[in-house]
Each structure stands twice: as structure tokens, then as C-alpha cells.
Design a protein around this motif. Structure first.
Motif, PDB file in Angstrom:
ATOM      1  N   GLU A  81       0.808  -1.221   0.000  1.00 23.11           N
ATOM      2  CA  GLU A  81       0.000   0.000   0.000  1.00 23.11           C
ATOM      3  C   GLU A  81       0.845   1.275   0.000  1.00 23.11           C
ATOM      4  O   GLU A  81       0.695   2.136  -0.880  1.00 23.11           O
ATOM      5  CB  GLU A  81      -0.946  -0.002   1.207  1.00 23.11           C
ATOM      6  N   LYS A  82       1.715   1.423   0.989  1.00 20.94           N
ATOM      7  CA  LYS A  82       2.537   2.638   1.064  1.00 20.94           C
ATOM      8  C   LYS A  82       3.519   2.754  -0.112  1.00 20.94           C
ATOM      9  O   LYS A  82       3.581   3.797  -0.766  1.00 20.94           O
ATOM     10  CB  LYS A  82       3.299   2.670   2.392  1.00 20.94           C
ATOM     11  N   PRO A  83       4.300   1.716  -0.374  1.00 15.07           N
ATOM     12  CA  PRO A  83       5.245   1.847  -1.495  1.00 15.07           C
ATOM     13  C   PRO A  83       4.561   2.086  -2.832  1.00 15.07           C
ATOM     14  O   PRO A  83       5.096   2.826  -3.671  1.00 15.07           O
ATOM     15  CB  PRO A  83       6.015   0.518  -1.484  1.00 15.07           C
ATOM     16  N   ASP A  84       3.391   1.493  -3.032  1.00 13.55           N
ATOM     17  CA  ASP A  84       2.661   1.736  -4.286  1.00 13.55           C
ATOM     18  C   ASP A  84       2.297   3.210  -4.428  1.00 13.55           C
ATOM     19  O   ASP A  84       2.383   3.784  -5.521  1.00 13.55           O
ATOM     20  CB  ASP A  84       1.368   0.901  -4.323  1.00 13.55           C
ATOM     21  N   SER A  85       1.887   3.824  -3.311  1.00  7.84           N
ATOM     22  CA  SER A  85       1.503   5.244  -3.358  1.00  7.84           C
ATOM     23  C   SER A  85       2.717   6.120  -3.640  1.00  7.84           C
ATOM     24  O   SER A  85       2.614   7.144  -4.336  1.00  7.84           O
ATOM     25  CB  SER A  85       0.838   5.661  -2.045  1.00  7.84           C
ATOM     26  N   VAL A  86       3.892   5.725  -3.126  1.00 10.47           N
ATOM     27  CA  VAL A  86       5.123   6.487  -3.370  1.00 10.47           C
ATOM     28  C   VAL A  86       5.530   6.381  -4.834  1.00 10.47           C
ATOM     29  O   VAL A  86       5.875   7.379  -5.478  1.00 10.47           O
ATOM     30  CB  VAL A  86       6.265   5.990  -2.458  1.00 10.47           C
ATOM     31  N   LEU A  87       5.488   5.175  -5.379  1.00  9.27           N
ATOM     32  CA  LEU A  87       5.831   4.986  -6.796  1.00  9.27           C
ATOM     33  C   LEU A  87       4.856   5.739  -7.688  1.00  9.27           C
ATOM     34  O   LEU A  87       5.255   6.354  -8.683  1.00  9.27           O
ATOM     35  CB  LEU A  87       5.823   3.496  -7.143  1.00  9.27           C
ATOM     36  N   ALA A  88       3.576   5.714  -7.327  1.00  9.72           N
ATOM     37  CA  ALA A  88       2.568   6.443  -8.102  1.00  9.72           C
ATOM     38  C   ALA A  88       2.823   7.947  -8.042  1.00  9.72           C
ATOM     39  O   ALA A  88       2.608   8.666  -9.024  1.00  9.72           O
ATOM     40  CB  ALA A  88       1.165   6.110  -7.572  1.00  9.72           C
ATOM     41  N   PHE A  89       3.277   8.410  -6.887  1.00 11.15           N
ATOM     42  CA  PHE A  89       3.587   9.835  -6.726  1.00 11.15           C
ATOM     43  C   PHE A  89       4.689  10.251  -7.696  1.00 11.15           C
ATOM     44  O   PHE A  89       4.555  11.255  -8.412  1.00 11.15           O
ATOM     45  CB  PHE A  89       4.019  10.108  -5.286  1.00 11.15           C
ATOM     46  N   PHE A  90       5.778   9.507  -7.714  1.00 11.85           N
ATOM     47  CA  PHE A  90       6.883   9.858  -8.614  1.00 11.85           C
ATOM     48  C   PHE A  90       6.446   9.768 -10.074  1.00 11.85           C
ATOM     49  O   PHE A  90       6.811  10.622 -10.896  1.00 11.85           O
ATOM     50  CB  PHE A  90       8.083   8.943  -8.363  1.00 11.85           C
ATOM     51  N   ASP A  91       5.655   8.760 -10.388  1.00 19.64           N
ATOM     52  CA  ASP A  91       5.169   8.597 -11.760  1.00 19.64           C
ATOM     53  C   ASP A  91       4.303   9.781 -12.174  1.00 19.64           C
ATOM     54  O   ASP A  91       4.402  10.277 -13.299  1.00 19.64           O
ATOM     55  CB  ASP A  91       4.379   7.289 -11.867  1.00 19.64           C
ATOM     56  N   SER A  92       3.474  10.261 -11.254  1.00 19.83           N
ATOM     57  CA  SER A  92       2.577  11.381 -11.576  1.00 19.83           C
ATOM     58  C   SER A  92       3.334  12.684 -11.796  1.00 19.83           C
ATOM     59  O   SER A  92       2.788  13.616 -12.394  1.00 19.83           O
ATOM     60  CB  SER A  92       1.546  11.561 -10.456  1.00 19.83           C
ATOM     61  N   ASP A 115       2.377   9.940   3.872  1.00 21.02           N
ATOM     62  CA  ASP A 115       1.565  10.911   3.144  1.00 21.02           C
ATOM     63  C   ASP A 115       2.474  11.707   2.213  1.00 21.02           C
ATOM     64  O   ASP A 115       3.113  12.675   2.622  1.00 21.02           O
ATOM     65  CB  ASP A 115       0.850  11.836   4.126  1.00 21.02           C
ATOM     66  N   THR A 116       2.543  11.311   0.965  1.00 22.11           N
ATOM     67  CA  THR A 116       3.439  11.970   0.002  1.00 22.11           C
ATOM     68  C   THR A 116       3.062  13.425  -0.226  1.00 22.11           C
ATOM     69  O   THR A 116       3.928  14.259  -0.486  1.00 22.11           O
ATOM     70  CB  THR A 116       3.412  11.224  -1.347  1.00 22.11           C
ATOM     71  N   ASP A 117       1.774  13.734  -0.120  1.00 19.25           N
ATOM     72  CA  ASP A 117       1.341  15.122  -0.356  1.00 19.25           C
ATOM     73  C   ASP A 117       1.836  16.068   0.738  1.00 19.25           C
ATOM     74  O   ASP A 117       2.001  17.269   0.503  1.00 19.25           O
ATOM     75  CB  ASP A 117      -0.184  15.192  -0.445  1.00 19.25           C
ATOM     76  N   LYS A 118       2.065  15.544   1.933  1.00 19.95           N
ATOM     77  CA  LYS A 118       2.545  16.376   3.033  1.00 19.95           C
ATOM     78  C   LYS A 118       4.067  16.418   3.124  1.00 19.95           C
ATOM     79  O   LYS A 118       4.635  17.437   3.514  1.00 19.95           O
ATOM     80  CB  LYS A 118       1.967  15.871   4.359  1.00 19.95           C
ATOM     81  N   THR A 119       4.722  15.325   2.777  1.00 21.37           N
ATOM     82  CA  THR A 119       6.170  15.241   2.992  1.00 21.37           C
ATOM     83  C   THR A 119       7.000  15.463   1.730  1.00 21.37           C
ATOM     84  O   THR A 119       8.044  16.100   1.778  1.00 21.37           O
ATOM     85  CB  THR A 119       6.538  13.867   3.575  1.00 21.37           C
ATOM     86  N   LEU A 120       6.553  14.949   0.590  1.00 27.43           N
ATOM     87  CA  LEU A 120       7.345  15.037  -0.641  1.00 27.43           C
ATOM     88  C   LEU A 120       6.890  16.166  -1.570  1.00 27.43           C
ATOM     89  O   LEU A 120       7.719  16.885  -2.141  1.00 27.43           O
ATOM     90  CB  LEU A 120       7.293  13.703  -1.399  1.00 27.43           C
ATOM     91  N   LEU A 121       5.584  16.295  -1.710  1.00 21.82           N
ATOM     92  CA  LEU A 121       5.043  17.278  -2.665  1.00 21.82           C
ATOM     93  C   LEU A 121       5.504  18.711  -2.407  1.00 21.82           C
ATOM     94  O   LEU A 121       5.854  19.425  -3.365  1.00 21.82           O
ATOM     95  CB  LEU A 121       3.514  17.207  -2.681  1.00 21.82           C
ATOM     96  N   PRO A 122       5.531  19.207  -1.156  1.00 18.93           N
ATOM     97  CA  PRO A 122       5.945  20.601  -0.933  1.00 18.93           C
ATOM     98  C   PRO A 122       7.348  20.907  -1.470  1.00 18.93           C
ATOM     99  O   PRO A 122       7.605  22.030  -1.937  1.00 18.93           O
ATOM    100  CB  PRO A 122       5.898  20.739   0.595  1.00 18.93           C
ATOM    101  N   LEU A 148      14.969  15.023  -0.338  1.00 19.33           N
ATOM    102  CA  LEU A 148      13.588  14.744   0.028  1.00 19.33           C
ATOM    103  C   LEU A 148      13.415  14.495   1.526  1.00 19.33           C
ATOM    104  O   LEU A 148      12.305  14.525   2.045  1.00 19.33           O
ATOM    105  CB  LEU A 148      13.073  13.530  -0.751  1.00 19.33           C
ATOM    106  N   ASN A 149      14.535  14.252   2.208  1.00 28.05           N
ATOM    107  CA  ASN A 149      14.475  14.013   3.657  1.00 28.05           C
ATOM    108  C   ASN A 149      14.850  15.244   4.476  1.00 28.05           C
ATOM    109  O   ASN A 149      14.785  15.209   5.703  1.00 28.05           O
ATOM    110  CB  ASN A 149      15.410  12.861   4.036  1.00 28.05           C
ATOM    111  N   ARG A 150      15.252  16.313   3.810  1.00 28.71           N
ATOM    112  CA  ARG A 150      15.654  17.525   4.519  1.00 28.71           C
ATOM    113  C   ARG A 150      14.482  18.475   4.688  1.00 28.71           C
ATOM    114  O   ARG A 150      13.534  18.471   3.902  1.00 28.71           O
ATOM    115  CB  ARG A 150      16.798  18.221   3.774  1.00 28.71           C
ATOM    116  N   SER A 151      14.602  19.317   5.699  1.00 25.19           N
ATOM    117  CA  SER A 151      13.540  20.282   5.989  1.00 25.19           C
ATOM    118  C   SER A 151      13.467  21.354   4.901  1.00 25.19           C
ATOM    119  O   SER A 151      14.479  21.962   4.547  1.00 25.19           O
ATOM    120  CB  SER A 151      13.796  20.942   7.347  1.00 25.19           C
ATOM    121  N   LEU A 152      12.266  21.553   4.393  1.00 22.71           N
ATOM    122  CA  LEU A 152      12.069  22.590   3.380  1.00 22.71           C
ATOM    123  C   LEU A 152      12.277  23.969   3.978  1.00 22.71           C
ATOM    124  O   LEU A 152      12.983  24.813   3.412  1.00 22.71           O
ATOM    125  CB  LEU A 152      10.663  22.464   2.786  1.00 22.71           C
ATOM    126  N   GLU A 153      11.665  24.197   5.152  1.00 26.13           N
ATOM    127  CA  GLU A 153      11.704  25.526   5.770  1.00 26.13           C
ATOM    128  C   GLU A 153      13.059  25.860   6.386  1.00 26.13           C
ATOM    129  O   GLU A 153      13.514  27.007   6.314  1.00 26.13           O
ATOM    130  CB  GLU A 153      10.619  25.619   6.857  1.00 26.13           C
TER     131      GLU A 153
END
Length: 395
Positions: A81-92, A115-122, A148-153
Motif C-alpha cells: 500500500e505505502k510503497p505503491d503510493s510512493v511509486l505512483a507519486f513519482f510517476d505522476s 503521506d506523500t502530499d505532506k512530505t514530498l510534494l511541498p 527529500l528528507n531535509r527540511s524545506l523551511e
């Protein structure tokens, strides 16, 4: 289950009585390991999870069996479930499968992102907001997935703003990030700010600092004490801080460690260069010391052994070391050989005139001018360029 538990307790009791009654080697009873651990469902579950993880990394992420085994040491996937959502995120977001595979290989823990939209998307959105295209954002992430693991702010935005403020341009800052994305991850004050200040203290013009930062941002990622040591050495060698060669010499010395520097000195001495010739070559073309030992050897071997030129001539024109053997030197020398065989040019022709001139000038002076005497020259030259072998070294 009750019978299994009773059997386990009986064996355990027998084991305890055997020890207290006669603690000799013969009388000690060690029950089979499965009796001590009658419930093996946990170990079976772990084995199944590991097997699933490895299979998923291979089948869904495109990792090799070796890389999948290595990655499975840091993550354990129970479902897709989680890895599929991550792969789908990168594909999108336009990441190709090979690009996603590289990311997973270097940062397998990203597959556990909730939650890719909260952690990766920004982080991707930040680069999009600066005008970076999707393909370029993908390249930035693939080249340095730790971003992708570093703080954006706290990390990415402050680092980007520092570059933007220095260049007074978003586009220039983006150019630096594209060239070396890790520049966003270093401590700003320890590296970038400190080393820029050091250059300014040596009275290097800001325009020259900007050239170095834009084209070779990695040059600034060195401890400030070492960086100042390099600046002192470059100045001692007679380079003027107000001139661009000071920047080039700094870049060359930064790129080459002390031990590698000594090896290259000895390499040039092996070709008969004196200390004075090495110093002179570095002064004329500082980057001659920055190329790999394989490249230096390949070019020197061709120019000296294949062409029969004295090595001191290369010391007088060290930029020849930087030229591509396959793309420039060999194709142009094939033209020269024809001209020499027909007596159309002097055997002591200028190396710089042949190899250093721009393409248009070379064709005019050594190909077009002899079209009547050697009509096959252009065809030969084009064939040599097209059929050149793949490079054997990196510059």
C-alpha cells in the motif's frame, strides 16, 4: 495448543531436574530449540516480510537482486500500500522508472512515506514555483535524493535564498542547483558564506566569485581553513586575485587533494617536465592539474609517442591536455597526416594552430584550402569524427 504448552512445560521441567540432580556433561539435557520456542509464527512472519520486500524491490522498483537485498536491510515491507503510493507519486510527477529506481536504491526508506502530499510534494512544488521544469526537478532529486528528507523551511529554502540574494536572480540560483544540488544541503555559514567571505578578503572581484559559484559550486564545499590555505598558496604562486586565473587556480587546487597533486607533479616529471615547466604550465593553464591522470597520460602519449613531438612543447601549450583525444585530436591529426604525406604543410606545424583553433578556422586553414590538392580530406575528416571510439576516460 494446550497439549503443545503441556509438552513444552514437561520438557522444561525435565531439563531443570536434570541440571539440579547431576550437573555432569552426560546428564545435561538440552531440549530441541523448537521446544524452547514453540511459537515460530513470529520468525516465519519476518522471513515472509523479508521475502516480500525483496520481491517488491525487484518487481515493482526495478532494482537488481543484489541492490534489493542491500535495500531490504533498511526497510521491511508488509504490504504494497505505502510503497505503491510512493511509486505512483513519482510517476505522476514525470519521473521515469529508471529514475525512480535510482531514488529507491539510494533512499529505500522513502517507500515507507505515509503521506506523500505532506512530505514530498511541498519540496517539488518549491522548485516548480521557481520555474524549474518537471524533467529538471526529477534530475535534481535523482542526483541527490537525500533532499527529500531535509527540511524545506529550515534547510532548502534558506540555502536557495542565500544563492538568490548573492546572484540577485532566481534563474542564476536555479542554475547552480541544477549543476550541484547538494549545495542546498551544506551548512550555509560553515561553507558557502565563510568561503565567499574569504575570497572577498583576498580582494577577488564579486563577478569572478560569481563565475566560480555558478560553474563550480562544489569548489566552495571545503572546510574554510583548507580553503584559505588554498587561497594563500595560489597567491604565493604569483596569481593576481583580481584576475580570473586566480579563480581557476583555486578551483584546480580545490579539486585535487594534496596526495593527488604530488602524483600529478611526478607524472609530468615522468614526461621530462622540469619543476619550472610544471610551474609555468600551471600558471598558463591552471586546470591542467585538474584533469584525471588517465586523461593526462592518454593525451601526452598521443602527442609525444604517436606524433613524435617533444614533451616540452606541451608544457608550453598545456591547454592541449584538456582537449578530447577522440573528438578533436585524432580526427584533426588524420587530416594533418594526409597533408604531411603530400608535402602540403611543414612537419613542424603549430600544435595550437591545428588542435586549438575553433572548428570553422581549422576547416578553413587545413581542409578547404587544400580542396584541389587533397579532395578526400573533408570526407576523411567527417568519417573520423563520426566513427570515433567511445571515450576511455573522464575529463
Amino acid at each position: 495448543m494446550k497439549m503443545m504448552m503441556a509438552g513444552f512445560l514437561q520438557n522444561a521441567l525435565r531439563f531443570a531436574l536434570a541440571i539440579t540432580a547431576s550437573p555432569t556433561r552426560q546428564s545435561l539435557y538440552f531440549p530441541p530449540i523448537f521446544l524452547l520456542h514453540p511459537f515460530s509464527s513470529s520468525s516465519t512472519s519476518i522471513a515472509e516480510s523479508h521475502s516480500f520486500t525483496v520481491s517488491y524491490l525487484i518487481d515493482s522498483c526495478g532494482l537488481s537482486h543484489k541492490d534489493a537485498l542491500s535495500a531490504s536491510k533498511s526497510i521491511c515491507l508488509k504490504t504494497s500500500e505505502k510503497p505503491d503510493s510512493v511509486l505512483a507519486f513519482f510517476d505522476s510527477h514525470g519521473f521515469s522508472k529508471p529514475q525512480t529506481s535510482k531514488i529507491v536504491k539510494s533512499r529505500p526508506s522513502l517507500l515507507l512515506t505515509s503521506d506523500t502530499d505532506k512530505t514530498l510534494l511541498p519540496k517539488l512544488d518549491f522548485f516548480y514555483s521557481k520555474g524549474v521544469s518537471r524533467p529538471d526537478v526529477a534530475k535534481i532529486v535523482v542526483s541527490n535524493s537525500v533532499i527529500l528528507n531535509r527540511s524545506l523551511e529550515n534547510q532548502i529554502i534558506p540555502s536557495f535564498n542565500f544563492l538568490k540574494d548573492f546572484f540577485r536572480s532566481d534563474d542564476m540560483a536555479i542554475s547552480v542547483v541544477k549543476r550541484f544540488s547538494r549545495v542546498l544541503l551544506f551548512d550555509l555559514h560553515t561553507y558557502l558564506a565563510s568561503n565567499i567571505n574569504a575570497l572577498q578578503e583576498f580582494e577577488v572581484p564579486k563577478s569572478n566569485i560569481a563565475v566560480l559559484l555558478k560553474n563550480h559550486p562544489r569548489s566552495f564545499m571545503v572546510h574554510p581553513n583548507r580553503f584559505r590555505e588554498i587561497l594563500e598558496k595560489v597567491k604565493e604562486m604569483g596569481f593576481n586575485p583580481s584576475q580570473m586565473k586566480f579563480i581557476l587556480a583555486t578551483q584546480a587546487m580545490r579539486a585535487v587533494g594534496k596526495s593527488t597533486w604530488e602524483r600529478k607533479i611526478n607524472l609530468f616529471k615522468g614526461w621530462g617536465w622540469s619543476e619550472e615547466e610544471i610551474q609555468s604550465a600551471f600558471t598558463k593553464f591552471p586546470l591542467c592539474m585538474a584533469y584525471s591522470e588517465d586523461k593526462i597520460m592518454a593525451n601526452m602519449d598521443f602527442l609525444v609517442n604517436k606524433m613524435g613531438r617533444d614533451s616540452s612543447l606541451i608544457a608550453q601549450c598545456p591547454v592541449l591536455i584538456s582537449l578530447s583525444l577522440e573528438k578533436r585530436i585524432i580526427p584533426r591529426y588524420s587530416v594533418v597526416q594526409v597533408l604531411l604525406s603530400k608535402g602540403l604543410i611543414n612537419k613542424d606545424f603549430s600544435l595550437w594552430a591545428v588542435f586549438g583553433s575553433v572548428e570553422k578556422m581549422f576547416r578553413h586553414k587545413f581542409v578547404n584550402c587544400f580542396e584541389d590538392e587533397a579532395p578526400q580530406l573533408m570526407k576523411l575528416y567527417r568519417e573520423k569524427i563520426i566513427e570515433r571510439p567511445a571515450p576511455r576516460w573522464k575529463s
